[in-house]
Design a protein around this motif. Structure first.
Motif, PDB file in Angstrom:
ATOM      1  N   ILE A 292      -6.034 -12.177  -0.262  1.00 22.88           N
ATOM      2  CA  ILE A 292      -6.817 -11.142  -0.924  1.00 22.88           C
ATOM      3  C   ILE A 292      -6.829 -10.107   0.099  1.00 22.88           C
ATOM      4  O   ILE A 292      -6.762  -8.795  -0.224  1.00 22.88           O
ATOM      5  CB  ILE A 292      -8.105 -11.716  -1.250  1.00 22.88           C
ATOM      6  CG1 ILE A 292      -8.066 -12.465  -2.677  1.00 22.88           C
ATOM      7  CG2 ILE A 292      -9.041 -10.535  -1.718  1.00 22.88           C
ATOM      8  CD1 ILE A 292      -7.408 -11.731  -3.943  1.00 22.88           C
ATOM      9  N   ASP A 293      -7.078 -10.473   1.143  1.00 26.36           N
ATOM     10  CA  ASP A 293      -7.353  -9.294   2.333  1.00 26.36           C
ATOM     11  C   ASP A 293      -5.995  -8.892   2.352  1.00 26.36           C
ATOM     12  O   ASP A 293      -5.895  -7.412   2.556  1.00 26.36           O
ATOM     13  CB  ASP A 293      -7.693  -9.985   3.699  1.00 26.36           C
ATOM     14  CG  ASP A 293      -9.287 -10.293   3.744  1.00 26.36           C
ATOM     15  OD1 ASP A 293     -10.000  -9.446   3.161  1.00 26.36           O
ATOM     16  OD2 ASP A 293      -9.584 -11.194   4.368  1.00 26.36           O
ATOM     17  N   THR A 294      -5.007  -9.264   2.645  1.00 27.00           N
ATOM     18  CA  THR A 294      -3.654  -8.733   2.727  1.00 27.00           C
ATOM     19  C   THR A 294      -3.207  -7.911   1.584  1.00 27.00           C
ATOM     20  O   THR A 294      -2.708  -6.902   1.963  1.00 27.00           O
ATOM     21  CB  THR A 294      -2.499  -9.952   3.114  1.00 27.00           C
ATOM     22  OG1 THR A 294      -2.971 -10.561   4.070  1.00 27.00           O
ATOM     23  CG2 THR A 294      -1.120  -9.019   3.425  1.00 27.00           C
ATOM     24  N   LEU A 295      -3.282  -8.249   0.440  1.00 31.67           N
ATOM     25  CA  LEU A 295      -2.819  -7.665  -0.720  1.00 31.67           C
ATOM     26  C   LEU A 295      -3.952  -6.337  -0.929  1.00 31.67           C
ATOM     27  O   LEU A 295      -3.372  -5.107  -1.193  1.00 31.67           O
ATOM     28  CB  LEU A 295      -3.223  -8.441  -1.887  1.00 31.67           C
ATOM     29  CG  LEU A 295      -2.855  -7.724  -3.427  1.00 31.67           C
ATOM     30  CD1 LEU A 295      -1.544  -7.204  -3.555  1.00 31.67           C
ATOM     31  CD2 LEU A 295      -3.228  -8.831  -4.670  1.00 31.67           C
ATOM     32  N   THR A 296      -5.113  -6.637  -0.584  1.00 30.79           N
ATOM     33  CA  THR A 296      -6.049  -5.259  -0.562  1.00 30.79           C
ATOM     34  C   THR A 296      -5.394  -4.383   0.377  1.00 30.79           C
ATOM     35  O   THR A 296      -5.440  -3.023   0.033  1.00 30.79           O
ATOM     36  CB  THR A 296      -7.423  -5.632  -0.278  1.00 30.79           C
ATOM     37  OG1 THR A 296      -7.957  -6.593  -1.049  1.00 30.79           O
ATOM     38  CG2 THR A 296      -8.490  -4.469  -0.100  1.00 30.79           C
ATOM     39  N   ASP A 297      -5.165  -4.563   1.598  1.00 34.95           N
ATOM     40  CA  ASP A 297      -4.748  -3.693   2.698  1.00 34.95           C
ATOM     41  C   ASP A 297      -3.361  -3.058   2.406  1.00 34.95           C
ATOM     42  O   ASP A 297      -2.911  -2.016   2.660  1.00 34.95           O
ATOM     43  CB  ASP A 297      -4.938  -4.263   4.054  1.00 34.95           C
ATOM     44  CG  ASP A 297      -6.278  -4.603   4.491  1.00 34.95           C
ATOM     45  OD1 ASP A 297      -7.261  -3.878   3.628  1.00 34.95           O
ATOM     46  OD2 ASP A 297      -6.444  -5.388   5.488  1.00 34.95           O
ATOM     47  N   ALA A 298      -2.590  -4.088   1.809  1.00 36.33           N
ATOM     48  CA  ALA A 298      -1.266  -3.538   1.451  1.00 36.33           C
ATOM     49  C   ALA A 298      -1.401  -2.458   0.457  1.00 36.33           C
ATOM     50  O   ALA A 298      -0.465  -1.343   0.496  1.00 36.33           O
ATOM     51  CB  ALA A 298      -0.326  -4.648   1.020  1.00 36.33           C
ATOM     52  N   ILE A 299      -2.188  -2.671  -0.763  1.00 37.90           N
ATOM     53  CA  ILE A 299      -2.448  -1.482  -1.845  1.00 37.90           C
ATOM     54  C   ILE A 299      -2.714  -0.277  -1.150  1.00 37.90           C
ATOM     55  O   ILE A 299      -2.360   0.887  -1.380  1.00 37.90           O
ATOM     56  CB  ILE A 299      -3.216  -2.026  -2.686  1.00 37.90           C
ATOM     57  CG1 ILE A 299      -2.254  -3.204  -3.588  1.00 37.90           C
ATOM     58  CG2 ILE A 299      -3.373  -0.836  -3.638  1.00 37.90           C
ATOM     59  CD1 ILE A 299      -3.162  -3.782  -4.493  1.00 37.90           C
ATOM     60  N   LEU A 300      -3.895  -0.418  -0.426  1.00 45.46           N
ATOM     61  CA  LEU A 300      -4.453   0.798   0.429  1.00 45.46           C
ATOM     62  C   LEU A 300      -3.315   1.488   1.296  1.00 45.46           C
ATOM     63  O   LEU A 300      -3.320   2.870   1.373  1.00 45.46           O
ATOM     64  CB  LEU A 300      -5.828   0.453   1.019  1.00 45.46           C
ATOM     65  CG  LEU A 300      -6.902   0.021   0.071  1.00 45.46           C
ATOM     66  CD1 LEU A 300      -7.876  -0.568   0.999  1.00 45.46           C
ATOM     67  CD2 LEU A 300      -7.406   0.755  -0.893  1.00 45.46           C
ATOM     68  N   ARG A 301      -2.697   0.934   1.952  1.00 46.70           N
ATOM     69  CA  ARG A 301      -1.604   1.337   2.799  1.00 46.70           C
ATOM     70  C   ARG A 301      -0.760   2.169   2.019  1.00 46.70           C
ATOM     71  O   ARG A 301      -0.065   3.199   2.370  1.00 46.70           O
ATOM     72  CB  ARG A 301      -0.799   0.253   3.923  1.00 46.70           C
ATOM     73  CG  ARG A 301      -1.820  -0.258   4.777  1.00 46.70           C
ATOM     74  CD  ARG A 301      -0.767  -0.712   5.772  1.00 46.70           C
ATOM     75  NE  ARG A 301      -1.652  -1.530   6.887  1.00 46.70           N
ATOM     76  CZ  ARG A 301      -2.256  -2.670   6.984  1.00 46.70           C
ATOM     77  NH1 ARG A 301      -2.331  -3.396   6.106  1.00 46.70           N
ATOM     78  NH2 ARG A 301      -2.995  -3.084   8.095  1.00 46.70           N
ATOM     79  N   LEU A 302      -0.359   1.548   0.997  1.00 45.02           N
ATOM     80  CA  LEU A 302       0.698   2.253  -0.106  1.00 45.02           C
ATOM     81  C   LEU A 302       0.114   3.495  -0.534  1.00 45.02           C
ATOM     82  O   LEU A 302       0.988   4.564  -0.587  1.00 45.02           O
ATOM     83  CB  LEU A 302       0.992   1.252  -1.280  1.00 45.02           C
ATOM     84  CG  LEU A 302       1.788   1.757  -2.295  1.00 45.02           C
ATOM     85  CD1 LEU A 302       3.504   1.810  -1.754  1.00 45.02           C
ATOM     86  CD2 LEU A 302       2.017   0.566  -3.430  1.00 45.02           C
ATOM     87  N   VAL A 303      -1.300   3.598  -0.864  1.00 45.50           N
ATOM     88  CA  VAL A 303      -1.733   4.753  -1.381  1.00 45.50           C
ATOM     89  C   VAL A 303      -2.159   5.848  -0.202  1.00 45.50           C
ATOM     90  O   VAL A 303      -1.993   7.145  -0.529  1.00 45.50           O
ATOM     91  CB  VAL A 303      -2.854   4.309  -2.198  1.00 45.50           C
ATOM     92  CG1 VAL A 303      -3.491   5.670  -2.812  1.00 45.50           C
ATOM     93  CG2 VAL A 303      -2.489   3.305  -3.518  1.00 45.50           C
TER      94      VAL A 303
END
Length: 208
Positions: free
Chosen positions: A187-198
Protein backbone atom coordinates in the motif's frame (compact mmCIF):
# COMPACT_ATOMS: atom_id res chain seq x y z
CA UNK A 1 -49.01 16.87 11.11
CA UNK A 2 -45.78 14.90 10.45
CA UNK A 3 -43.36 16.18 7.87
CA UNK A 4 -43.53 14.42 4.52
CA UNK A 5 -40.39 12.47 3.72
CA UNK A 6 -39.59 12.94 0.06
CA UNK A 7 -37.53 9.76 -0.12
CA UNK A 8 -39.52 6.69 -1.10
CA UNK A 9 -39.25 3.82 1.35
CA UNK A 10 -37.95 0.56 -0.16
CA UNK A 11 -40.75 -1.64 -1.44
CA UNK A 12 -40.84 -5.41 -0.97
CA UNK A 13 -39.69 -5.67 -4.55
CA UNK A 14 -36.71 -3.42 -3.82
CA UNK A 15 -35.87 -5.55 -0.80
CA UNK A 16 -36.07 -8.80 -2.78
CA UNK A 17 -33.87 -7.37 -5.50
CA UNK A 18 -31.32 -6.26 -2.90
CA UNK A 19 -31.53 -9.68 -1.25
CA UNK A 20 -30.54 -11.25 -4.57
CA UNK A 21 -27.61 -8.86 -4.94
CA UNK A 22 -26.48 -9.58 -1.37
CA UNK A 23 -26.84 -13.31 -1.98
CA UNK A 24 -24.81 -13.04 -5.17
CA UNK A 25 -22.04 -11.24 -3.31
CA UNK A 26 -21.84 -14.11 -0.81
CA UNK A 27 -22.17 -16.94 -3.35
CA UNK A 28 -19.72 -15.42 -5.85
CA UNK A 29 -17.13 -15.07 -3.09
CA UNK A 30 -16.95 -18.86 -2.88
CA UNK A 31 -17.32 -20.05 -6.45
CA UNK A 32 -17.03 -18.80 -10.03
CA UNK A 33 -20.20 -17.42 -11.55
CA UNK A 34 -20.22 -20.29 -14.05
CA UNK A 35 -20.53 -22.81 -11.21
CA UNK A 36 -23.27 -20.97 -9.30
CA UNK A 37 -26.82 -21.97 -10.21
CA UNK A 38 -29.95 -19.88 -10.40
CA UNK A 39 -31.55 -22.16 -7.80
CA UNK A 40 -28.59 -21.57 -5.48
CA UNK A 41 -28.74 -17.81 -5.85
CA UNK A 42 -32.51 -17.68 -5.43
CA UNK A 43 -32.36 -19.98 -2.41
CA UNK A 44 -29.64 -17.87 -0.79
CA UNK A 45 -31.91 -14.84 -1.22
CA UNK A 46 -34.91 -16.70 0.19
CA UNK A 47 -37.01 -16.50 -2.96
CA UNK A 48 -38.27 -18.99 -5.55
CA UNK A 49 -36.43 -19.64 -8.81
CA UNK A 50 -39.25 -17.94 -10.71
CA UNK A 51 -38.74 -14.87 -8.53
CA UNK A 52 -35.14 -14.61 -9.70
CA UNK A 53 -36.22 -14.05 -13.30
CA UNK A 54 -38.65 -11.34 -12.25
CA UNK A 55 -35.65 -9.19 -11.29
CA UNK A 56 -32.77 -10.44 -13.44
CA UNK A 57 -32.58 -12.07 -16.86
CA UNK A 58 -29.41 -14.02 -16.07
CA UNK A 59 -26.56 -14.54 -13.64
CA UNK A 60 -24.52 -12.06 -15.66
CA UNK A 61 -27.23 -9.43 -15.20
CA UNK A 62 -27.13 -10.06 -11.46
CA UNK A 63 -23.33 -9.74 -11.45
CA UNK A 64 -23.71 -6.47 -13.37
CA UNK A 65 -26.00 -5.17 -10.62
CA UNK A 66 -23.44 -6.20 -8.04
CA UNK A 67 -20.69 -4.39 -9.95
CA UNK A 68 -22.97 -1.35 -10.15
CA UNK A 69 -23.13 -1.25 -6.36
CA UNK A 70 -19.34 -1.48 -6.31
CA UNK A 71 -19.36 1.96 -7.96
CA UNK A 72 -20.77 3.52 -4.81
CA UNK A 73 -18.31 1.64 -2.60
CA UNK A 74 -15.38 2.81 -4.70
CA UNK A 75 -16.65 6.37 -4.54
CA UNK A 76 -16.67 6.16 -0.74
CA UNK A 77 -13.11 4.79 -0.70
CA UNK A 78 -11.68 7.59 -2.84
CA UNK A 79 -13.84 10.51 -1.69
CA UNK A 80 -11.46 11.71 1.02
CA UNK A 81 -8.46 11.90 -1.32
CA UNK A 82 -10.44 13.39 -4.20
CA UNK A 83 -11.48 16.24 -1.89
CA UNK A 84 -7.99 16.72 -0.41
CA UNK A 85 -5.54 19.46 -1.35
CA UNK A 86 -2.07 18.80 -2.75
CA UNK A 87 -0.61 15.32 -2.56
CA UNK A 88 -2.90 14.12 0.22
CA UNK A 89 -0.75 11.04 0.79
CA UNK A 90 -2.50 9.94 3.98
CA UNK A 91 -5.93 10.30 2.38
CA UNK A 92 -4.88 8.36 -0.71
CA UNK A 93 -3.28 5.64 1.35
CA UNK A 94 -6.43 5.18 3.43
CA UNK A 95 -8.52 4.91 0.26
CA UNK A 96 -6.18 2.35 -1.27
CA UNK A 97 -6.12 0.33 1.94
CA UNK A 98 -9.93 0.25 1.98
CA UNK A 99 -9.97 -0.85 -1.66
CA UNK A 100 -7.49 -3.64 -1.00
CA UNK A 101 -9.52 -4.83 1.98
CA UNK A 102 -12.57 -5.07 -0.28
CA UNK A 103 -10.62 -7.02 -2.90
CA UNK A 104 -9.41 -9.50 -0.31
CA UNK A 105 -13.03 -10.30 0.54
CA UNK A 106 -14.69 -10.00 -2.88
CA UNK A 107 -11.73 -10.71 -5.13
CA UNK A 108 -13.24 -13.73 -6.86
CA UNK A 109 -16.18 -11.92 -8.41
CA UNK A 110 -14.26 -8.65 -8.77
CA UNK A 111 -11.69 -10.52 -10.86
CA UNK A 112 -14.43 -12.02 -13.02
CA UNK A 113 -15.99 -8.61 -13.46
CA UNK A 114 -12.87 -6.48 -13.99
CA UNK A 115 -10.05 -8.76 -15.12
CA UNK A 116 -11.82 -11.34 -17.27
CA UNK A 117 -11.58 -10.35 -20.97
CA UNK A 118 -15.19 -11.34 -21.64
CA UNK A 119 -17.48 -11.14 -18.59
CA UNK A 120 -20.55 -10.75 -20.79
CA UNK A 121 -22.13 -7.64 -22.32
CA UNK A 122 -24.07 -6.61 -19.20
CA UNK A 123 -21.00 -6.69 -16.98
CA UNK A 124 -18.79 -5.16 -19.67
CA UNK A 125 -21.14 -2.19 -19.92
CA UNK A 126 -21.06 -1.55 -16.17
CA UNK A 127 -17.30 -2.17 -16.03
CA UNK A 128 -16.71 0.45 -18.70
CA UNK A 129 -18.84 2.93 -16.78
CA UNK A 130 -17.00 2.09 -13.55
CA UNK A 131 -13.61 2.73 -15.15
CA UNK A 132 -14.81 5.86 -16.96
CA UNK A 133 -16.32 7.40 -13.84
CA UNK A 134 -13.29 6.54 -11.72
CA UNK A 135 -10.92 7.99 -14.30
CA UNK A 136 -13.05 11.11 -14.69
CA UNK A 137 -13.01 11.85 -10.96
CA UNK A 138 -9.27 11.20 -10.79
CA UNK A 139 -8.67 13.37 -13.85
CA UNK A 140 -10.64 16.28 -12.39
CA UNK A 141 -8.44 16.22 -9.30
CA UNK A 142 -5.31 16.22 -11.47
CA UNK A 143 -6.68 19.13 -13.50
CA UNK A 144 -7.35 21.09 -10.32
CA UNK A 145 -3.81 20.54 -9.08
CA UNK A 146 -2.40 21.26 -12.54
CA UNK A 147 -3.97 24.70 -12.42
CA UNK A 148 -2.16 25.20 -9.10
CA UNK A 149 1.12 24.18 -10.73
CA UNK A 150 1.51 21.03 -8.64
CA UNK A 151 1.52 18.27 -11.25
CA UNK A 152 4.17 17.10 -13.70
CA UNK A 153 2.11 17.85 -16.79
CA UNK A 154 0.82 15.46 -19.40
CA UNK A 155 -2.73 14.45 -20.18
CA UNK A 156 -4.79 14.28 -16.96
CA UNK A 157 -7.12 11.72 -18.56
CA UNK A 158 -4.23 9.45 -19.55
CA UNK A 159 -2.49 9.76 -16.19
CA UNK A 160 -5.77 9.02 -14.41
CA UNK A 161 -6.34 5.91 -16.53
CA UNK A 162 -2.81 4.67 -15.77
CA UNK A 163 -3.32 5.15 -12.04
CA UNK A 164 -6.74 3.49 -11.98
CA UNK A 165 -5.52 0.47 -13.94
CA UNK A 166 -2.39 0.16 -11.81
CA UNK A 167 -4.55 0.04 -8.70
CA UNK A 168 -6.85 -2.62 -10.13
CA UNK A 169 -4.05 -4.83 -11.42
CA UNK A 170 -2.20 -4.78 -8.10
CA UNK A 171 -5.34 -5.54 -6.08
CA UNK A 172 -6.18 -8.44 -8.37
CA UNK A 173 -2.64 -9.78 -7.99
CA UNK A 174 -2.87 -9.63 -4.19
CA UNK A 175 -6.09 -11.64 -4.32
CA UNK A 176 -4.65 -14.17 -6.78
CA UNK A 177 -1.46 -14.63 -4.76
CA UNK A 178 -2.37 -14.55 -1.05
CA UNK A 179 0.62 -14.06 1.21
CA UNK A 180 2.91 -13.00 -1.65
CA UNK A 181 3.14 -9.39 -0.46
CA UNK A 182 3.69 -7.48 2.73
CA UNK A 183 0.44 -5.54 2.49
CA UNK A 184 1.59 -2.43 4.36
CA UNK A 185 4.61 -2.21 2.07
CA UNK A 186 2.45 -2.76 -0.98
CA UNK A 187 0.00 0.00 0.00
CA UNK A 188 2.84 2.40 0.78
CA UNK A 189 4.58 1.64 -2.51
CA UNK A 190 1.35 1.87 -4.55
CA UNK A 191 0.46 5.16 -2.86
CA UNK A 192 3.84 6.67 -3.62
CA UNK A 193 3.89 5.31 -7.18
CA UNK A 194 0.57 6.99 -7.96
CA UNK A 195 1.67 10.26 -6.40
CA UNK A 196 4.96 10.21 -8.33
CA UNK A 197 3.01 9.54 -11.51
CA UNK A 198 0.81 12.58 -10.90
CA UNK A 199 3.14 15.00 -9.11
CA UNK A 200 6.66 13.82 -9.96
CA UNK A 201 7.60 14.22 -6.33
CA UNK A 202 8.90 11.92 -3.62
CA UNK A 203 5.92 11.92 -1.24
CA UNK A 204 8.18 11.13 1.72
CA UNK A 205 10.06 14.38 1.12
CA UNK A 206 7.38 16.65 -0.32
CA UNK A 207 5.29 16.77 2.83
CA UNK A 208 2.03 15.09 3.64
Amino acid sequence: MPAINSRRAPTKGDQREQSLIDAARAVFRDKPIGQATIDELAGAAGIARSGFYFYFESKQALLAALVDQRLAEADDETAEWLAAEGLGRDELRRGLAAGLARWKVDGRWLSEAFISPDPGPEVMHVRARFVDEGCTLFSKRIQRDARAGLTVGGSPDLIAKMAVHLRGIMFADVYANPGAYDEDELIDTLTDAILRLVYGADPTEAGR
